[in-house]
Design a protein around this motif. Structure first.
Motif, PDB file in Angstrom:
ATOM      1  N   GLY A   6      76.474 119.026  63.480  1.00 59.52           N
ATOM      2  CA  GLY A   6      76.623 119.365  62.073  1.00 59.52           C
ATOM      3  C   GLY A   6      76.899 118.167  61.184  1.00 59.52           C
ATOM      4  O   GLY A   6      76.390 118.080  60.071  1.00 59.52           O
ATOM      5  N   ALA A   7      77.707 117.226  61.666  1.00 59.82           N
ATOM      6  CA  ALA A   7      78.049 116.051  60.851  1.00 59.82           C
ATOM      7  C   ALA A   7      76.817 115.176  60.611  1.00 59.82           C
ATOM      8  O   ALA A   7      76.599 114.679  59.499  1.00 59.82           O
ATOM      9  CB  ALA A   7      79.150 115.242  61.524  1.00 59.82           C
ATOM     10  N   LEU A  14      72.483 114.783  52.840  1.00 59.40           N
ATOM     11  CA  LEU A  14      73.077 114.107  51.686  1.00 59.40           C
ATOM     12  C   LEU A  14      72.478 112.721  51.452  1.00 59.40           C
ATOM     13  O   LEU A  14      72.861 112.030  50.506  1.00 59.40           O
ATOM     14  CB  LEU A  14      74.595 114.004  51.861  1.00 59.40           C
ATOM     15  CG  LEU A  14      75.342 115.342  51.776  1.00 59.40           C
ATOM     16  CD1 LEU A  14      76.798 115.163  52.142  1.00 59.40           C
ATOM     17  CD2 LEU A  14      75.179 115.960  50.401  1.00 59.40           C
ATOM     18  N   SER A  15      71.523 112.341  52.293  1.00 58.96           N
ATOM     19  CA  SER A  15      70.878 111.042  52.159  1.00 58.96           C
ATOM     20  C   SER A  15      70.011 111.005  50.899  1.00 58.96           C
ATOM     21  O   SER A  15      69.369 111.990  50.532  1.00 58.96           O
ATOM     22  CB  SER A  15      69.996 110.775  53.388  1.00 58.96           C
ATOM     23  OG  SER A  15      69.205 109.633  53.183  1.00 58.96           O
ATOM     24  N   ALA A  24      65.809 116.499  58.616  1.00 64.97           N
ATOM     25  CA  ALA A  24      66.909 117.416  58.928  1.00 64.97           C
ATOM     26  C   ALA A  24      66.426 118.863  58.876  1.00 64.97           C
ATOM     27  O   ALA A  24      66.751 119.669  59.757  1.00 64.97           O
ATOM     28  CB  ALA A  24      68.058 117.209  57.947  1.00 64.97           C
ATOM     29  N   LEU A  25      65.639 119.190  57.876  1.00 66.32           N
ATOM     30  CA  LEU A  25      65.108 120.546  57.771  1.00 66.32           C
ATOM     31  C   LEU A  25      64.166 120.847  58.937  1.00 66.32           C
ATOM     32  O   LEU A  25      64.184 121.947  59.502  1.00 66.32           O
ATOM     33  CB  LEU A  25      64.388 120.701  56.432  1.00 66.32           C
ATOM     34  CG  LEU A  25      64.461 122.058  55.764  1.00 66.32           C
ATOM     35  CD1 LEU A  25      65.888 122.516  55.563  1.00 66.32           C
ATOM     36  CD2 LEU A  25      63.718 122.048  54.453  1.00 66.32           C
ATOM     37  N   LEU A  72      74.990 126.877  59.888  1.00 65.40           N
ATOM     38  CA  LEU A  72      73.928 127.304  60.800  1.00 65.40           C
ATOM     39  C   LEU A  72      73.867 126.404  62.031  1.00 65.40           C
ATOM     40  O   LEU A  72      73.670 126.870  63.150  1.00 65.40           O
ATOM     41  CB  LEU A  72      72.579 127.314  60.082  1.00 65.40           C
ATOM     42  CG  LEU A  72      72.345 128.456  59.103  1.00 65.40           C
ATOM     43  CD1 LEU A  72      71.091 128.205  58.275  1.00 65.40           C
ATOM     44  CD2 LEU A  72      72.244 129.778  59.842  1.00 65.40           C
ATOM     45  N   THR A  73      74.062 125.112  61.827  1.00 62.25           N
ATOM     46  CA  THR A  73      74.054 124.170  62.947  1.00 62.25           C
ATOM     47  C   THR A  73      75.186 124.480  63.910  1.00 62.25           C
ATOM     48  O   THR A  73      75.000 124.442  65.131  1.00 62.25           O
ATOM     49  CB  THR A  73      74.173 122.725  62.431  1.00 62.25           C
ATOM     50  OG1 THR A  73      73.108 122.475  61.528  1.00 62.25           O
ATOM     51  CG2 THR A  73      74.112 121.730  63.562  1.00 62.25           C
TER      52      THR A  73
END
Length: 110
Positions: A6-7, A14-15, A24-25, A72-73
């Motif tokens: 998750g982190a 946030l990049s 990420a998606l 979700l992660t």
């Protein structure tokens, strides 16, 4: 499959780099294909199908979107995985999924 984190996913979302957010998606779609929980698969697919929102890391809406992705992660981490012979219920054998097409378009447009 990449181990869900998750982190790390939060950092990617946030990049300031669009490619990081798209990656990420995309990772969420890969995890959706691996989990055995149909409800979690649907939640992941629905989340990814919405696509990337406008990048505004200071807005409450964007922060809520990132928090949902992180939640979700965390569910993926604790979810059981599909076994080797089990077909994915998200329909990957039926052809391209709309969320994957959106990701491809987003990556092409950069």
């Amino acid at each position: 499959m990449t181990q869900p984190d998750g982190a790390h996913l939060r950092g990617q979302l946030l990049s300031a780099t669009t490619a990081e957010r798209v990656q990420a998606l995309h990772q969420l779609t890969l995890w959706a294909a691996e989990v055995a929980d149909p409800a979690l698969q649907r939640d992941l697919d629905a989340f990814v199908a919405r696509g990337l929102p406008y990048f505004a890391p200071d807005s409450l809406g964007y922060q809520a979107w990132v928090a949902k992705a992180t939640a979700l992660t965390e569910r993926v981490v604790s979810a059981p995985r599909r076994t080797a012979g089990t077909a994915a219920s998200s329909g990957s054998a039926r052809g391209p999924r709309p969320e994957r097409l959106r990701l491809a378009r987003a990556m092409a447009c950069g």
